[in-house]
Design an enzyme around this catalytic site. Structure first.
Site, PDB file in Angstrom:
ATOM      1  N   ASP A 250       0.860  -1.175   0.000  1.00 49.74           N
ATOM      2  CA  ASP A 250       0.000   0.000   0.000  1.00 49.74           C
ATOM      3  C   ASP A 250       0.902   1.232   0.000  1.00 49.74           C
ATOM      4  O   ASP A 250       1.773   1.365   0.853  1.00 49.74           O
ATOM      5  CB  ASP A 250      -0.903  -0.012   1.242  1.00 49.74           C
ATOM      6  CG  ASP A 250      -2.304   0.469   0.939  1.00 49.74           C
ATOM      7  OD1 ASP A 250      -2.423   1.565   0.354  1.00 49.74           O
ATOM      8  OD2 ASP A 250      -3.269  -0.238   1.280  1.00 49.74           O
TER       9      ASP A 250
ATOM     10  N   HIS B  13     -11.249  -3.403   2.986  1.00 48.77           N
ATOM     11  CA  HIS B  13     -11.152  -3.037   4.404  1.00 48.77           C
ATOM     12  C   HIS B  13     -11.955  -1.790   4.764  1.00 48.77           C
ATOM     13  O   HIS B  13     -12.029  -1.442   5.934  1.00 48.77           O
ATOM     14  CB  HIS B  13      -9.677  -2.829   4.753  1.00 48.77           C
ATOM     15  CG  HIS B  13      -9.088  -1.665   4.008  1.00 48.77           C
ATOM     16  ND1 HIS B  13      -8.890  -1.700   2.639  1.00 48.77           N
ATOM     17  CD2 HIS B  13      -8.718  -0.436   4.408  1.00 48.77           C
ATOM     18  CE1 HIS B  13      -8.408  -0.532   2.251  1.00 48.77           C
ATOM     19  NE2 HIS B  13      -8.293   0.249   3.298  1.00 48.77           N
ATOM     20  N   ASP B  14     -12.493  -1.094   3.765  1.00 57.12           N
ATOM     21  CA  ASP B  14     -13.296   0.110   4.038  1.00 57.12           C
ATOM     22  C   ASP B  14     -14.790  -0.141   3.857  1.00 57.12           C
ATOM     23  O   ASP B  14     -15.602   0.746   4.134  1.00 57.12           O
ATOM     24  CB  ASP B  14     -12.924   1.234   3.053  1.00 57.12           C
ATOM     25  CG  ASP B  14     -11.525   1.776   3.268  1.00 57.12           C
ATOM     26  OD1 ASP B  14     -10.997   1.674   4.393  1.00 57.12           O
ATOM     27  OD2 ASP B  14     -10.952   2.307   2.289  1.00 57.12           O
TER      28      ASP B  14
ATOM     29  N   GLU C  34      -6.411   3.997  -6.022  1.00 58.29           N
ATOM     30  CA  GLU C  34      -7.718   4.205  -5.398  1.00 58.29           C
ATOM     31  C   GLU C  34      -8.189   5.596  -5.794  1.00 58.29           C
ATOM     32  O   GLU C  34      -7.604   6.592  -5.393  1.00 58.29           O
ATOM     33  CB  GLU C  34      -7.613   4.081  -3.878  1.00 58.29           C
ATOM     34  CG  GLU C  34      -8.985   4.095  -3.223  1.00 58.29           C
ATOM     35  CD  GLU C  34      -8.946   4.432  -1.742  1.00 58.29           C
ATOM     36  OE1 GLU C  34      -9.862   4.019  -1.036  1.00 58.29           O
ATOM     37  OE2 GLU C  34      -8.024   5.136  -1.298  1.00 58.29           O
TER      38      GLU C  34
ATOM     39  N   ASP D  43      -3.056   4.555  -2.324  1.00 62.93           N
ATOM     40  CA  ASP D  43      -4.125   5.107  -1.498  1.00 62.93           C
ATOM     41  C   ASP D  43      -4.546   6.503  -1.967  1.00 62.93           C
ATOM     42  O   ASP D  43      -3.685   7.361  -2.189  1.00 62.93           O
ATOM     43  CB  ASP D  43      -3.622   5.177  -0.055  1.00 62.93           C
ATOM     44  CG  ASP D  43      -4.721   5.489   0.929  1.00 62.93           C
ATOM     45  OD1 ASP D  43      -5.699   4.723   0.986  1.00 62.93           O
ATOM     46  OD2 ASP D  43      -4.616   6.515   1.639  1.00 62.93           O
TER      47      ASP D  43
HETATM   48  O1  TEU Z   1      -9.676   5.261   1.725  1.00 57.00           O
HETATM   49  C1  TEU Z   1     -10.155   6.433   1.140  1.00 57.00           C
HETATM   50  C2  TEU Z   1     -11.498   6.786   1.496  1.00 57.00           C
HETATM   51  O2  TEU Z   1     -12.015   7.728   0.966  1.00 57.00           O
HETATM   52  C3  TEU Z   1     -12.166   6.070   2.579  1.00 57.00           C
HETATM   53  O3  TEU Z   1     -11.806   6.706   3.754  1.00 57.00           O
HETATM   54  C4  TEU Z   1     -13.614   6.123   2.362  1.00 57.00           C
HETATM   55  O4  TEU Z   1     -14.056   7.438   2.264  1.00 57.00           O
HETATM   56  C5  TEU Z   1     -14.305   5.542   3.509  1.00 57.00           C
HETATM   57  O5  TEU Z   1     -13.622   4.439   3.996  1.00 57.00           O
HETATM   58  C6  TEU Z   1     -15.652   5.084   3.078  1.00 57.00           C
HETATM   59  O6  TEU Z   1     -16.280   4.709   4.206  1.00 57.00           O
HETATM   60  C7  TEU Z   1      -8.332   5.087   1.882  1.00 57.00           C
HETATM   61  C8  TEU Z   1      -8.073   3.842   2.692  1.00 57.00           C
HETATM   62  O7  TEU Z   1      -8.538   2.728   1.986  1.00 57.00           O
HETATM   63  C9  TEU Z   1      -8.708   4.008   4.035  1.00 57.00           C
HETATM   64  O8  TEU Z   1      -8.596   2.845   4.812  1.00 57.00           O
HETATM   65  C10 TEU Z   1      -8.039   5.169   4.721  1.00 57.00           C
HETATM   66  O9  TEU Z   1      -8.702   5.440   5.916  1.00 57.00           O
HETATM   67  C11 TEU Z   1      -8.048   6.432   3.851  1.00 57.00           C
HETATM   68  O10 TEU Z   1      -7.705   6.190   2.508  1.00 57.00           O
HETATM   69  C12 TEU Z   1      -7.041   7.424   4.363  1.00 57.00           C
HETATM   70  O11 TEU Z   1      -5.747   6.967   4.111  1.00 57.00           O
END
Ligand code: TEU
Ligand code: CA
Length: 538
Positions: free
Chosen positions: A79, A303-304, A230, A175
């Site tokens: 990542d 994971h989100d 992403e 990310d």
């Molecule tokens: O995610 C980007 C992101 O926009 C997420 O925070 C999303 O808005 C949210 O999870 C939706 O519920 C990335 C990573 O995948 C995430 O784990 C991180 O928290 C974020 O960036 C910040 O680095």
């Protein structure tokens, strides 16, 4: 998997599961950030890019993991979190010391904040008392945004990337890479003042493609790597600007259009019903518009995001059937399928009663904000968290029916889903009809049939609200996928001329069923079937 019994998953634990990944058919492993981090956002707040979080292991463990993967013919992508660092990163510690030091411009400082808001609630700016200025953080206050317009920042990042690539890693998941370029002058978002989101001013900003092409020329083109960006809220047209075969930027991007399907006007926590026709409209648009020009990613979980079987299937009576149905979709569309840990055994959302059992900063901040506003009852707030909270996906992997799901000898950092005794790898490996063995069969099917990789795409029933049927074709090879998205019996009837006569059933999540292409198709709850031109299978 926790390898040393402290309740936290780690590299040694993963190392002990490489044979499992190989058995399943996995080709590439993507690790969420494992670098040194105060864990304000579970590792997405990095305080040192060149060392590891000691909770997760040592660099020797990492080298062993990487060579263990390579020996088995698998690859590893890391990542790359470079939109922001932790506020504990050396660069930021220096940056905040004085207004005129060499690191000041590594971040984005202003005498006055604009009205953008943070993804994790509250304003995107925090006043730093020492120098009396505000710094920008699109995420938590502990995740200051890097200033990509500063060439020294880019050079430092490229050096760091080369350091990992020279170690032998096989690429990066980048990310929020679509956020790195902000509109000059950082103007206020129009409208509702503090509450307005600044998205248009930092999503796919003015220099993002220039920076990525530069990164390709400087770093990536010198290695044999795959990259996946992403990119929040991109359209297929914008995705092609990142991934188009002739662009020299990224191999592919994660789109979010499908993930927004069940979000109301107030965002993800605002729960909304979704329609099968809408799902197909979005999926089909990406399939069609990228075909021949760029490469899709396929994912329904990460994971989100909440667990896909709870979100798009049925995690009760038809958990097994619907998990397999969604897996069938994921593996028969065009693009690279990404499987998120536990998805392959049909892991489900959790419903912890108390907010105390949650760890995710996004969830905790939103809970506090909602309680303070006092507009929703605690029950309503928890309902949203149960449906959408990121911890749904983060509960420990369920390996066995032993205490803590075999993940650890100790109660883990986040409680295990109580269903681990019925839903676990050990049980499913032994069961030929399990979700896990179905994933394995799907992965194999994909590898054996080029039409699943390179075939084009046509949706057969875009308007139907119950089933999803599509064909993919490569020369004279066909594949037909028919999916029932509902807990009821459904019928799909192909229009005249939509299907060739020679298709044969090769995979299904139910025993029996029509083996050849008959009209109409009678589908049981969440039934999924894949048909191929078997005679010319290659
Ligand atoms: O995610 C980007 C992101 O926009 C997420 O925070 C999303 O808005 C949210 O999870 C939706 O519920 C990335 C990573 O995948 C995430 O784990 C991180 O928290 C974020 O960036 C910040 O680095
Ligand atoms: Ca551990």
């Amino acid at each position: 998997m926790d390898g040393n019994g402290d309740g936290i998953g780690d590299l040694k634990g993963i190392l002990s599961k490489l044979d499992y990944l190989k058995w399943l058919g996995v080709e590439v492993v993507w690790l969420s950030p494992i670098y040194k981090s105060p864990n304000d956002d579970m590792g997405y707040d990095i305080s040192d890019y060149r060392s590891l979080n000691p909770e997760l292991g040592t660099m020797a463990d990492f080298d062993q993991l990487l060579s263990g993967l390579h020996q088995r013919g698998m690859r590893l992508i890391m990542d790359l979190v470079v939109n922001h660092t932790s506020d504990e990163h050396e660069w930021f510690r220096r940056s905040r010391e004085t207004r005129d030091n060499a690191y000041r411009d590594y971040y984005i400082w202003r005498a006055k904040p604009n009205n953008w808001s943070s993804f994790f609630g509250g304003p995107a700016w925090t006043l730093d008392e020492r120098t009396g200025e505000y710094y920008l953080h699109l995420f938590s206050t502990k995740q200051p945004d890097l200033n990509w317009d500063n060439p020294r920042v880019r050079t430092e990042i490229y050096e760091m990337m080369r350091w990992w690539l020279d170690k032998g890693v096989d690429g990066f998941r980048m990310d929020v890479i679509g956020c790195i370029s902000k509109v000059p002058g950082l103007p206020d978002a129009p409208g509702k003042g503090e509450l307005e989101w600044g998205g248009p001013f930092f999503l796919n900003g003015p220099h993002v493609h220039e920076y990525l092409q530069d990164m390709q020329a400087e770093v990536l083109s010198h290695y044999d790597v795959m990259t996946v960006g992403e990119t929040l809220s991109v359209t297929p047209e914008q995705a092609l600007e990142y991934t188009g075969f002739t662009r020299g930027e990224l191999s592919m991007v994660f789109q979010f259009e499908l993930m927004g399907i069940d979000a109301g006007t107030d965002g993800k926590w605002d729960l909304k019903d979704w329609k099968v026709s809408e799902f197909k409209r979005i999926s089909s648009r990406w399939q069609t518009e990228l075909y021949g020009h760029g490469w899709n990613t396929l994912y329904l979980s990460n994971h989100d995001q909440p667990r896909q079987v709870s979100r798009f299937g049925d995690d009760g009576k038809y958990r097994v059937e619907s998990a397999k149905m969604l897996a069938t979709l994921l593996h028969t569309l065009q693009g690279t399928p990404f499987i998120y840990q536990g998805e392959e055994i049909g892991m489900t959302n959790v419903c912890f009663d108390s907010i105390e059992d949650y760890r995710d900063i996004e969830t905790l901040n939103w809970y506090k904000e909602q309680i303070a506003k006092g507009e929703r009852s605690v029950a309503e707030i928890m309902r949203s968290i149960h449906a959408k909270g990121r911890d749904n996906a983060r509960t420990p992997m369920q390996w066995t029916g032993a205490p803590n799901g075999g993940f650890s000898i100790r109660p883990p950092w986040l409680p295990v889903n109580p269903n681990y005794r019925t839903v676990n790898v050990e049980k499913q490996r032994a069961d030929a009809h399990s979700v896990l063995n179905y994933y394995r069969a799907l992965i194999r099917l994909r590898k054996e049939n080029l039409v699943l990789v390179y075939g084009d795409y046509t949706v057969l029933n875009p308007e139907d609200e119950t089933t999803y049927a599509f064909v993919r074709r490569l020369d004279d090879l066909w594949v037909l996928t028919v999916l029932n998205f509902t807990p009821d019996q459904q019928t799909f009837v192909a229009a005249p001329g939509q299907l060739p006569a020679s298709l044969r059933l090769v995979l299904s999540n139910y025993p029996g069923g029509e083996r050849t292409v008959e009209k109409p198709f009678h589908l049981r709850p969440y039934e999924a079937r894949v048909y191929l031109t078997v005679a010319e299978r290659r």
